[in-house]
Design a protein around this motif. Structure first.
Motif, PDB file in Angstrom:
ATOM      1  N   THR A  42       0.845  -1.205   0.000  1.00  0.00           N
ATOM      2  CA  THR A  42       0.000   0.000   0.000  1.00  0.00           C
ATOM      3  C   THR A  42       0.875   1.248   0.000  1.00  0.00           C
ATOM      4  O   THR A  42       0.684   2.165  -0.809  1.00  0.00           O
ATOM      5  CB  THR A  42      -0.900   0.018   1.257  1.00  0.00           C
ATOM      6  N   PHE A  43       1.859   1.231   0.898  1.00  0.00           N
ATOM      7  CA  PHE A  43       2.740   2.395   1.022  1.00  0.00           C
ATOM      8  C   PHE A  43       3.526   2.615  -0.269  1.00  0.00           C
ATOM      9  O   PHE A  43       3.614   3.733  -0.781  1.00  0.00           O
ATOM     10  CB  PHE A  43       3.686   2.177   2.205  1.00  0.00           C
ATOM     11  N   SER A  45       2.762   1.688  -3.317  1.00  0.00           N
ATOM     12  CA  SER A  45       1.878   2.179  -4.399  1.00  0.00           C
ATOM     13  C   SER A  45       1.675   3.684  -4.245  1.00  0.00           C
ATOM     14  O   SER A  45       1.719   4.438  -5.219  1.00  0.00           O
ATOM     15  CB  SER A  45       0.516   1.483  -4.335  1.00  0.00           C
ATOM     16  N   GLY A  46       1.480   4.102  -2.983  1.00  0.00           N
ATOM     17  CA  GLY A  46       1.300   5.527  -2.731  1.00  0.00           C
ATOM     18  C   GLY A  46       2.536   6.320  -3.109  1.00  0.00           C
ATOM     19  O   GLY A  46       2.457   7.367  -3.760  1.00  0.00           O
ATOM     20  N   LEU A  47       3.715   5.795  -2.742  1.00  0.00           N
ATOM     21  CA  LEU A  47       4.970   6.484  -3.074  1.00  0.00           C
ATOM     22  C   LEU A  47       5.128   6.611  -4.587  1.00  0.00           C
ATOM     23  O   LEU A  47       5.565   7.633  -5.099  1.00  0.00           O
ATOM     24  CB  LEU A  47       6.162   5.708  -2.493  1.00  0.00           C
ATOM     25  N   LEU A  49       2.740   6.758  -6.819  1.00  0.00           N
ATOM     26  CA  LEU A  49       1.811   7.799  -7.320  1.00  0.00           C
ATOM     27  C   LEU A  49       2.330   9.198  -6.958  1.00  0.00           C
ATOM     28  O   LEU A  49       2.247  10.135  -7.744  1.00  0.00           O
ATOM     29  CB  LEU A  49       0.407   7.594  -6.753  1.00  0.00           C
ATOM     30  N   TRP A  50       2.914   9.329  -5.742  1.00  0.00           N
ATOM     31  CA  TRP A  50       3.501  10.619  -5.366  1.00  0.00           C
ATOM     32  C   TRP A  50       4.623  10.987  -6.346  1.00  0.00           C
ATOM     33  O   TRP A  50       4.788  12.154  -6.710  1.00  0.00           O
ATOM     34  CB  TRP A  50       4.067  10.576  -3.953  1.00  0.00           C
ATOM     35  N   ILE A  52       4.867  10.151  -9.535  1.00  0.00           N
ATOM     36  CA  ILE A  52       4.241  10.627 -10.789  1.00  0.00           C
ATOM     37  C   ILE A  52       3.710  12.050 -10.554  1.00  0.00           C
ATOM     38  O   ILE A  52       3.897  12.956 -11.377  1.00  0.00           O
ATOM     39  CB  ILE A  52       3.076   9.706 -11.225  1.00  0.00           C
ATOM     40  N   TYR A  53       3.087  12.254  -9.396  1.00  0.00           N
ATOM     41  CA  TYR A  53       2.542  13.581  -9.053  1.00  0.00           C
ATOM     42  C   TYR A  53       3.651  14.625  -9.041  1.00  0.00           C
ATOM     43  O   TYR A  53       3.512  15.722  -9.595  1.00  0.00           O
ATOM     44  CB  TYR A  53       1.884  13.500  -7.673  1.00  0.00           C
ATOM     45  N   CYS A  56       4.620  15.432 -12.539  1.00  0.00           N
ATOM     46  CA  CYS A  56       3.598  16.302 -13.168  1.00  0.00           C
ATOM     47  C   CYS A  56       3.766  17.747 -12.712  1.00  0.00           C
ATOM     48  O   CYS A  56       3.599  18.683 -13.487  1.00  0.00           O
ATOM     49  CB  CYS A  56       2.188  15.827 -12.792  1.00  0.00           C
ATOM     50  N   LEU A  57       4.102  17.926 -11.421  1.00  0.00           N
ATOM     51  CA  LEU A  57       4.240  19.294 -10.888  1.00  0.00           C
ATOM     52  C   LEU A  57       5.649  19.840 -11.115  1.00  0.00           C
ATOM     53  O   LEU A  57       5.951  20.965 -10.738  1.00  0.00           O
ATOM     54  CB  LEU A  57       3.960  19.317  -9.379  1.00  0.00           C
ATOM     55  N   SER A  59       8.199  19.002  -9.374  1.00  0.00           N
ATOM     56  CA  SER A  59       8.628  19.361  -8.027  1.00  0.00           C
ATOM     57  C   SER A  59       9.746  18.419  -7.587  1.00  0.00           C
ATOM     58  O   SER A  59       9.499  17.242  -7.267  1.00  0.00           O
ATOM     59  CB  SER A  59       7.454  19.231  -7.053  1.00  0.00           C
ATOM     60  N   PRO A  61      11.606  18.280  -4.812  1.00  0.00           N
ATOM     61  CA  PRO A  61      11.496  17.692  -3.480  1.00  0.00           C
ATOM     62  C   PRO A  61      10.603  16.445  -3.451  1.00  0.00           C
ATOM     63  O   PRO A  61      10.938  15.432  -2.846  1.00  0.00           O
ATOM     64  CB  PRO A  61      10.890  18.831  -2.670  1.00  0.00           C
ATOM     65  N   ILE A  62       9.471  16.509  -4.168  1.00  0.00           N
ATOM     66  CA  ILE A  62       8.548  15.363  -4.170  1.00  0.00           C
ATOM     67  C   ILE A  62       9.177  14.192  -4.934  1.00  0.00           C
ATOM     68  O   ILE A  62       9.128  13.040  -4.490  1.00  0.00           O
ATOM     69  CB  ILE A  62       7.188  15.764  -4.795  1.00  0.00           C
ATOM     70  N   SER A  65      12.308  12.750  -2.750  1.00  0.00           N
ATOM     71  CA  SER A  65      11.956  12.065  -1.491  1.00  0.00           C
ATOM     72  C   SER A  65      11.225  10.758  -1.773  1.00  0.00           C
ATOM     73  O   SER A  65      11.483   9.736  -1.132  1.00  0.00           O
ATOM     74  CB  SER A  65      11.081  12.960  -0.612  1.00  0.00           C
TER      75      SER A  65
END
Lengths: 84, 84
Positions: A42-43, A45-47, A49-50, A52-53, A56-57, A59, A61-62, A65
């Motif tokens: 779960t974690f 998968s979230g990482l 997506l972060w 990719i996010y 997209c931005l 960014s 730092p994102i 990390s």
């Protein structure tokens, strides 16, 4: 480098750095029994997506990390599979 | 809501949700011995900076996920102080 990026990089190094002790403990004790597969997947998968996010931005730092934390979690997953 | 925000919200719910089992376990076992103060404070400082970073970028996924995770960690810190 602007203030916001510097702020993000500080945040990134703190939250990613805070993850190190847990990974080192798992590595040293060769035991990952209190880490569940469900939580890890779960974690991670979230990482992902972060990540990719962040791309997209645009960014850094994102992106940084989440790449490093994803790498740490891949190690945790390997330790989990190896040492159950 | 645009695609990027939706992507960020999915990432946020996964990484924040993945944190729940550990918090519930600490709550049920009334034991936080394997969670170090240093790790908690480091992680919470990072979450706080991510929160400011999210506000600067006006990014709701970053604001929401770090607010909720910061709240979870405040509970962990309280449990740690209460049950050592």
């Amino acid at each position: 480098m602007d203030f916001i990026t510097l702020l993000g990089l500080c945040a990134a190094s703190l939250t990613t750095g805070a993850f190190l002790p847990q990974m080192l403990k798992t590595w040293q004790t060769k035991s990952a029994k209190d880490v569940s597969y469900l939580m890890l997947v779960t974690f991670m998968s979230g990482l992902f997506l972060w990540l990719i996010y962040g791309i997209c931005l645009n960014s850094w730092p994102i992106i940084l990390s989440n790449t490093v934390t994803l790498f740490f979690n891949l190690i945790m997953l390997w330790l989990k599979m190896k040492y159950r």
